[in-house]
Design a protein around this motif. Sequence first.
Motif, mmCIF file in Angstrom:
data_model
loop_
_atom_site.group_PDB
_atom_site.id
_atom_site.type_symbol
_atom_site.label_atom_id
_atom_site.label_comp_id
_atom_site.label_asym_id
_atom_site.label_seq_id
_atom_site.Cartn_x
_atom_site.Cartn_y
_atom_site.Cartn_z
ATOM 1 N N ALA A 106 0.818 -1.214 0.000
ATOM 2 C CA ALA A 106 0.000 0.000 0.000
ATOM 3 C C ALA A 106 0.846 1.255 0.000
ATOM 4 C CB ALA A 106 -0.937 -0.002 1.206
ATOM 5 N N LYS A 107 2.040 1.172 0.565
ATOM 6 C CA LYS A 107 2.925 2.338 0.636
ATOM 7 C C LYS A 107 3.976 2.357 -0.463
ATOM 8 C CE LYS A 107 1.609 4.695 4.299
ATOM 9 N NZ LYS A 107 1.210 6.125 4.226
ATOM 10 N N ASP A 114 8.480 -8.766 -6.103
ATOM 11 C CA ASP A 114 9.553 -7.772 -6.022
ATOM 12 C C ASP A 114 10.232 -7.782 -4.647
ATOM 13 O OD1 ASP A 114 8.799 -6.913 -8.583
ATOM 14 O OD2 ASP A 114 7.408 -5.421 -7.768
ATOM 15 N N TYR A 115 9.550 -8.360 -3.655
ATOM 16 C CA TYR A 115 10.031 -8.293 -2.274
ATOM 17 C C TYR A 115 10.565 -9.622 -1.755
ATOM 18 C CZ TYR A 115 7.393 -3.920 -2.358
ATOM 19 O OH TYR A 115 6.915 -2.673 -2.676
ATOM 20 N N LYS A 116 10.579 -10.669 -2.582
ATOM 21 C CA LYS A 116 10.953 -11.986 -2.073
ATOM 22 C C LYS A 116 12.456 -12.074 -1.807
ATOM 23 C CE LYS A 116 11.621 -14.547 -6.425
ATOM 24 N NZ LYS A 116 11.171 -15.712 -7.222
ATOM 25 N N ALA A 117 12.803 -12.976 -0.878
ATOM 26 C CA ALA A 117 14.210 -13.193 -0.549
ATOM 27 C C ALA A 117 14.989 -13.555 -1.814
ATOM 28 C CB ALA A 117 14.321 -14.308 0.475
ATOM 29 N N PRO A 118 16.229 -13.055 -1.899
ATOM 30 C CA PRO A 118 17.058 -12.482 -0.829
ATOM 31 C C PRO A 118 16.886 -10.980 -0.605
ATOM 32 C CG PRO A 118 18.362 -12.736 -2.806
ATOM 33 C CD PRO A 118 17.012 -13.310 -3.134
ATOM 34 N N ALA A 119 15.945 -10.333 -1.321
ATOM 35 C CA ALA A 119 15.721 -8.906 -1.086
ATOM 36 C C ALA A 119 15.330 -8.672 0.375
ATOM 37 C CB ALA A 119 14.626 -8.395 -2.014
ATOM 38 N N GLN A 120 15.757 -7.537 0.924
ATOM 39 C CA GLN A 120 15.343 -7.136 2.261
ATOM 40 C C GLN A 120 14.805 -5.721 2.167
ATOM 41 O OE1 GLN A 120 17.136 -8.156 5.787
ATOM 42 N NE2 GLN A 120 18.233 -9.944 5.030
ATOM 43 N N ASN A 121 13.664 -5.478 2.831
ATOM 44 C CA ASN A 121 12.991 -4.201 2.670
ATOM 45 C C ASN A 121 12.863 -3.480 4.003
ATOM 46 O OD1 ASN A 121 10.375 -2.411 2.380
ATOM 47 N ND2 ASN A 121 11.124 -2.825 0.325
ATOM 48 N N SER A 122 13.237 -2.240 4.012
ATOM 49 C CA SER A 122 13.088 -1.407 5.207
ATOM 50 C C SER A 122 12.378 -0.103 4.878
ATOM 51 C CB SER A 122 14.457 -1.119 5.829
ATOM 52 O OG SER A 122 15.298 -0.458 4.879
ATOM 53 N N GLY A 138 3.907 -17.118 15.257
ATOM 54 C CA GLY A 138 4.704 -16.033 15.805
ATOM 55 C C GLY A 138 4.776 -14.831 14.892
ATOM 56 N N SER A 139 3.934 -14.795 13.846
ATOM 57 C CA SER A 139 4.028 -13.733 12.845
ATOM 58 C C SER A 139 3.805 -12.347 13.428
ATOM 59 C CB SER A 139 3.017 -13.992 11.716
ATOM 60 O OG SER A 139 3.172 -13.087 10.656
ATOM 61 N N GLU A 140 3.116 -12.275 14.571
ATOM 62 C CA GLU A 140 2.874 -10.989 15.212
ATOM 63 C C GLU A 140 4.153 -10.323 15.683
ATOM 64 O OE1 GLU A 140 2.999 -14.066 18.432
ATOM 65 O OE2 GLU A 140 2.036 -13.949 16.463
ATOM 66 N N ALA A 141 5.258 -11.089 15.720
ATOM 67 C CA ALA A 141 6.516 -10.547 16.253
ATOM 68 C C ALA A 141 7.690 -10.729 15.308
ATOM 69 C CB ALA A 141 6.832 -11.229 17.591
ATOM 70 N N THR A 142 7.417 -11.009 14.016
ATOM 71 C CA THR A 142 8.516 -11.280 13.096
ATOM 72 C C THR A 142 8.601 -10.259 11.964
ATOM 73 O OG1 THR A 142 7.369 -12.669 11.450
ATOM 74 C CG2 THR A 142 8.075 -13.739 13.493
ATOM 75 N N ARG A 143 9.784 -10.206 11.372
ATOM 76 C CA ARG A 143 10.009 -9.325 10.224
ATOM 77 C C ARG A 143 9.948 -10.108 8.919
ATOM 78 N NH1 ARG A 143 15.487 -9.512 8.733
ATOM 79 N NH2 ARG A 143 16.671 -10.904 10.064
ATOM 80 N N PHE A 144 9.100 -11.122 8.891
ATOM 81 C CA PHE A 144 8.901 -11.961 7.708
ATOM 82 C C PHE A 144 7.424 -12.018 7.341
ATOM 83 C CE2 PHE A 144 12.423 -14.120 10.071
ATOM 84 C CZ PHE A 144 13.452 -13.807 9.192
ATOM 85 N N SER A 162 10.276 -3.643 7.238
ATOM 86 C CA SER A 162 8.971 -3.175 6.776
ATOM 87 C C SER A 162 7.850 -4.128 7.161
ATOM 88 C CB SER A 162 8.980 -3.006 5.261
ATOM 89 O OG SER A 162 9.997 -2.137 4.849
ATOM 90 N N PHE A 163 8.176 -5.414 7.319
ATOM 91 C CA PHE A 163 7.151 -6.417 7.595
ATOM 92 C C PHE A 163 6.936 -6.654 9.095
ATOM 93 C CE2 PHE A 163 8.857 -7.510 3.365
ATOM 94 C CZ PHE A 163 7.689 -7.412 2.629
#
Length: 383
Positions: A106-107, A114-122, A138-144, A162-163
């Motif tokens: 959305a942003k 475009d965002y799949k590994a090995p890309a990392q998004n911040s 545990g998705s509520e606490a992960t960056r994946f 970003s995730f």
Amino acid sequence: MIAAIALPGILRIGGGAFAETRAVLESLGLSRPLIVTDPMMVKFGLAERLQGLLGGAAVFSDTVPEPDTDAVDRARAAVLAGDYDCLVALGGGSPIDTAKAVAVLAKQGGRMRDYKAPAQNSGPALPVIGIPTTAGTGSEATRFTVITDSETHEKMLCIGQSFLPVAAIVDYELTLSKPPRLTADTGVDALTHAIEAYVSRRANPFSDGFALNAMRAIAGHLRRAYRDGQDRAAREAMMLGATQAGIAFSNASVALVHGMSRPIGAHFHVPHGLSNAMLLPAVTAYSAPAAERRYADCARAMGLAGSDRDDAFAVAALLDELRALNRDLAVPGPRAYGIEEAAWFRLLPLMAQQAIASGSPANNPMVPDEAAIQALYQQVWAE
């Protein structure tokens, strides 16, 4: 080694935490949420309860299990059609992963591939508040987030700050109604997160503490929660363990089990936790010679061996327990689940390629090539 640690800015953990959702949003200066959930949360009235807490917030409930890009695109359209300043993700890993994906799209725009590994998004993302209703991902606490490409059937791992949700509300009381099969599958998923985070090549002292505590909690309570869904002590321990395991692998990584699990889910629509359970004993046996001390630590944390027993004994006890746990939780193998043998073996080369491409196998103590992964898939079928 310097460990880069990332956590939600706010964590509310414990029975009754669900009631604090509005206060959490207000503390973040957020007032226009969209609730992202699934049809079951609507059917059982939990989405309506959350609406009441949030003063009648809008609801998007068209998420699907094992979310794909088609489902994410529907959710993105709903988000862009409104004036929302955050997403409140209610449900298991699928609604939370969907919300995390949409928050970024959305942003930033583009497509999930475009965002799949090995890309990392911040880059920028809508704030996400995660409210899990299962003790698993545990998705509520992960960056994946993990999203299947609807065109290629590749289950894509997407990584980056970003995730990461800005807040997590972890209330074990939301899991009391969950059936045994879901309890088992999500529980083994959480256990796999903890074990893989601890043996990962990217493990660090911070993640180690969360991983070991998660193993202690899950090992002592998963069978109890499976047998009696109203066992509040077991449910509370499982919920805490799942979040601790999520924090652990978010700040270390998962490894070969997850790398091999995603293609099974994408091609055969096996729930993620169940495909992890199918793989965990065989992959652990394959990997243990490369990290005997680490796997022995897992066994000791799970109460399977005392400090007076050597590492070889502890690892053997761990392997016995993983097989016994699958039996006790009635985990089917691929054949018993109903997967066609011809389809399984035809897809082995592609599944092995997709597992490698996800990046997770490279974190494993024993790093496999495609041939080794195919051999493990064959072994799991035979077992």
